[in-house]
Design a protein around this motif. Structure first.
Motif, PDB file in Angstrom:
ATOM      1  N   ARG A 142      14.587   1.807  33.689  1.00 42.00           N
ATOM      2  CA  ARG A 142      14.944   3.040  34.647  1.00 42.00           C
ATOM      3  C   ARG A 142      14.049   3.282  35.898  1.00 42.00           C
ATOM      4  NH1 ARG A 142      13.163   8.262  31.120  1.00 42.00           N
ATOM      5  NH2 ARG A 142      10.961   7.847  31.226  1.00 42.00           N
ATOM      6  N   PHE A 143      14.631   4.116  36.689  1.00 37.01           N
ATOM      7  CA  PHE A 143      13.872   4.490  37.775  1.00 37.01           C
ATOM      8  C   PHE A 143      14.330   5.872  38.157  1.00 37.01           C
ATOM      9  CE2 PHE A 143      17.594   2.421  40.047  1.00 37.01           C
ATOM     10  CZ  PHE A 143      17.540   3.482  41.203  1.00 37.01           C
ATOM     11  N   PHE A 144      13.615   6.765  38.856  1.00 37.13           N
ATOM     12  CA  PHE A 144      13.859   8.097  39.380  1.00 37.13           C
ATOM     13  C   PHE A 144      13.965   8.002  40.783  1.00 37.13           C
ATOM     14  CE2 PHE A 144      11.388  10.535  35.703  1.00 37.13           C
ATOM     15  CZ  PHE A 144      12.151   9.703  34.781  1.00 37.13           C
ATOM     16  N   VAL A 145      15.191   8.704  41.328  1.00 40.76           N
ATOM     17  CA  VAL A 145      15.269   8.659  42.743  1.00 40.76           C
ATOM     18  C   VAL A 145      15.693  10.099  43.174  1.00 40.76           C
ATOM     19  CG1 VAL A 145      17.697   8.125  42.545  1.00 40.76           C
ATOM     20  CG2 VAL A 145      16.755   7.727  44.754  1.00 40.76           C
ATOM     21  N   ARG A 146      15.258  10.713  44.382  1.00 37.25           N
ATOM     22  CA  ARG A 146      15.413  11.925  44.609  1.00 37.25           C
ATOM     23  C   ARG A 146      16.587  12.106  45.730  1.00 37.25           C
ATOM     24  NH1 ARG A 146      12.074  15.900  44.108  1.00 37.25           N
ATOM     25  NH2 ARG A 146      10.483  14.664  44.288  1.00 37.25           N
ATOM     26  N   ALA A 147      17.611  12.897  45.209  1.00 38.27           N
ATOM     27  CA  ALA A 147      18.879  13.091  46.159  1.00 38.27           C
ATOM     28  C   ALA A 147      18.606  14.046  47.330  1.00 38.27           C
ATOM     29  CB  ALA A 147      20.028  13.679  45.265  1.00 38.27           C
ATOM     30  N   PRO A 148      19.300  13.834  48.235  1.00 41.69           N
ATOM     31  CA  PRO A 148      19.021  14.611  49.536  1.00 41.69           C
ATOM     32  C   PRO A 148      18.926  16.168  49.251  1.00 41.69           C
ATOM     33  CG  PRO A 148      20.664  12.913  50.033  1.00 41.69           C
ATOM     34  CD  PRO A 148      20.429  13.115  48.342  1.00 41.69           C
ATOM     35  N   ASP A 149      19.662  16.555  48.322  1.00 45.00           N
ATOM     36  CA  ASP A 149      19.290  18.183  48.013  1.00 45.00           C
ATOM     37  C   ASP A 149      18.189  18.601  46.822  1.00 45.00           C
ATOM     38  OD1 ASP A 149      20.122  17.075  45.456  1.00 45.00           O
ATOM     39  OD2 ASP A 149      22.126  18.182  45.332  1.00 45.00           O
ATOM     40  N   GLY A 150      17.307  17.282  46.758  1.00 45.28           N
ATOM     41  CA  GLY A 150      16.279  17.736  46.130  1.00 45.28           C
ATOM     42  C   GLY A 150      16.486  17.218  44.531  1.00 45.28           C
ATOM     43  N   THR A 151      17.584  17.244  44.114  1.00 48.87           N
ATOM     44  CA  THR A 151      17.918  16.796  42.740  1.00 48.87           C
ATOM     45  C   THR A 151      17.179  15.482  42.266  1.00 48.87           C
ATOM     46  OG1 THR A 151      20.010  17.884  42.833  1.00 48.87           O
ATOM     47  CG2 THR A 151      19.490  16.191  40.938  1.00 48.87           C
ATOM     48  N   VAL A 152      16.640  15.442  41.177  1.00 45.83           N
ATOM     49  CA  VAL A 152      15.796  14.120  40.670  1.00 45.83           C
ATOM     50  C   VAL A 152      16.624  13.454  39.766  1.00 45.83           C
ATOM     51  CG1 VAL A 152      13.710  13.189  39.629  1.00 45.83           C
ATOM     52  CG2 VAL A 152      13.489  14.846  41.278  1.00 45.83           C
ATOM     53  N   VAL A 153      17.114  12.321  39.914  1.00 50.46           N
ATOM     54  CA  VAL A 153      18.229  11.528  38.988  1.00 50.46           C
ATOM     55  C   VAL A 153      17.376  10.186  38.568  1.00 50.46           C
ATOM     56  CG1 VAL A 153      20.389  10.440  38.953  1.00 50.46           C
ATOM     57  CG2 VAL A 153      19.980  12.238  40.591  1.00 50.46           C
ATOM     58  N   ASN A 154      17.430  10.265  37.251  1.00 52.28           N
ATOM     59  CA  ASN A 154      17.234   9.275  36.328  1.00 52.28           C
ATOM     60  C   ASN A 154      18.126   8.425  36.400  1.00 52.28           C
ATOM     61  OD1 ASN A 154      16.180   7.445  34.274  1.00 52.28           O
ATOM     62  ND2 ASN A 154      16.659   8.835  32.703  1.00 52.28           N
ATOM     63  N   VAL A 155      17.879   6.963  36.807  1.00 50.16           N
ATOM     64  CA  VAL A 155      18.966   5.991  36.849  1.00 50.16           C
ATOM     65  C   VAL A 155      18.788   4.914  36.170  1.00 50.16           C
ATOM     66  CG1 VAL A 155      20.294   4.246  38.499  1.00 50.16           C
ATOM     67  CG2 VAL A 155      19.454   6.555  39.342  1.00 50.16           C
ATOM     68  N   ASP A 188      11.134  15.851  34.051  1.00 51.35           N
ATOM     69  CA  ASP A 188      10.943  15.683  35.479  1.00 51.35           C
ATOM     70  C   ASP A 188      12.268  15.413  36.260  1.00 51.35           C
ATOM     71  OD1 ASP A 188       8.201  15.888  34.987  1.00 51.35           O
ATOM     72  OD2 ASP A 188       7.818  13.603  35.271  1.00 51.35           O
ATOM     73  N   VAL A 189      13.220  15.372  35.287  1.00 53.45           N
ATOM     74  CA  VAL A 189      14.619  15.033  36.142  1.00 53.45           C
ATOM     75  C   VAL A 189      15.552  16.140  35.655  1.00 53.45           C
ATOM     76  CG1 VAL A 189      14.242  12.411  35.721  1.00 53.45           C
ATOM     77  CG2 VAL A 189      15.498  13.539  33.890  1.00 53.45           C
ATOM     78  N   ASP A 190      16.579  16.241  36.739  1.00 53.20           N
ATOM     79  CA  ASP A 190      17.819  17.242  36.525  1.00 53.20           C
ATOM     80  C   ASP A 190      18.885  16.572  35.872  1.00 53.20           C
ATOM     81  OD1 ASP A 190      16.328  19.281  38.105  1.00 53.20           O
ATOM     82  OD2 ASP A 190      16.460  17.951  39.751  1.00 53.20           O
ATOM     83  N   VAL A 191      19.138  15.325  36.317  1.00 55.03           N
ATOM     84  CA  VAL A 191      20.415  14.710  35.396  1.00 55.03           C
ATOM     85  C   VAL A 191      20.081  13.285  35.298  1.00 55.03           C
ATOM     86  CG1 VAL A 191      21.261  14.074  37.772  1.00 55.03           C
ATOM     87  CG2 VAL A 191      22.862  14.396  35.884  1.00 55.03           C
ATOM     88  N   SER A 192      20.598  12.474  34.088  1.00 59.07           N
ATOM     89  CA  SER A 192      20.265  11.262  33.927  1.00 59.07           C
ATOM     90  C   SER A 192      21.740  10.420  34.255  1.00 59.07           C
ATOM     91  CB  SER A 192      19.789  11.049  32.456  1.00 59.07           C
ATOM     92  OG  SER A 192      19.768   9.700  32.066  1.00 59.07           O
TER      93      SER A 192
END
Length: 119
Positions: free
Chosen positions: A101-114, A64-68
């Motif tokens: 962890r949590f997942f956040v959506r960047a303004p460009d739509g990228t989902v980031v696992n932090v 579900d994520v694009d980058v971790s």
């Protein structure tokens, strides 16, 4: 908060074929090799990594994520994301394999696992 590493997530339907490319061709080495999931690293710079996951990955959310991004303080990152009004896609969670962890959506739509490793 400091960034410890950022890892792109590659989705695949054929983990064996992907392994042949990332390991066989590019020379990454497996840091984690689980059913449906590879975390690969450069033999020279261990923090240069890529995650490859197929639909059977034990951590189904990884697809579900694009980058971790591993950070030093995930609590601080979560509070900052909330203060900024960012879209939290997956709430703060303690995972059974030792990360918070949590997942956040960047303004460009990228989902980031932090994430941070739990002590």
């Amino acid at each position: 908060m400091s960034i410890r590493r950022a890892i792109p997530v590659v989705r695949t339907d054929d983990l064996g074929e992907s392994r042949g490319f990332w390991v066989g061709f590019l020379g990454f080495t497996p840091g984690m090799d689980e059913p449906g999931f590879l975390m690969l690293r450069s033999p020279e710079v261990e923090t240069t990594q890529v995650i490859v996951a197929d639909p059977t990955a034990a951590d189904a959310k990884v697809r579900d994520v694009d980058v971790s991004v591993e950070v030093s303080d995930v609590e601080e990152a979560y509070a900052d994301a909330q203060r900024r009004g960012l879209e939290i896609v997956y709430p703060m969670t303690d995972e059974p394999w030792g990360i918070r962890r949590f997942f956040v959506r960047a303004p460009d739509g990228t989902v980031v696992n932090v994430a941070s490793h739990r002590g």
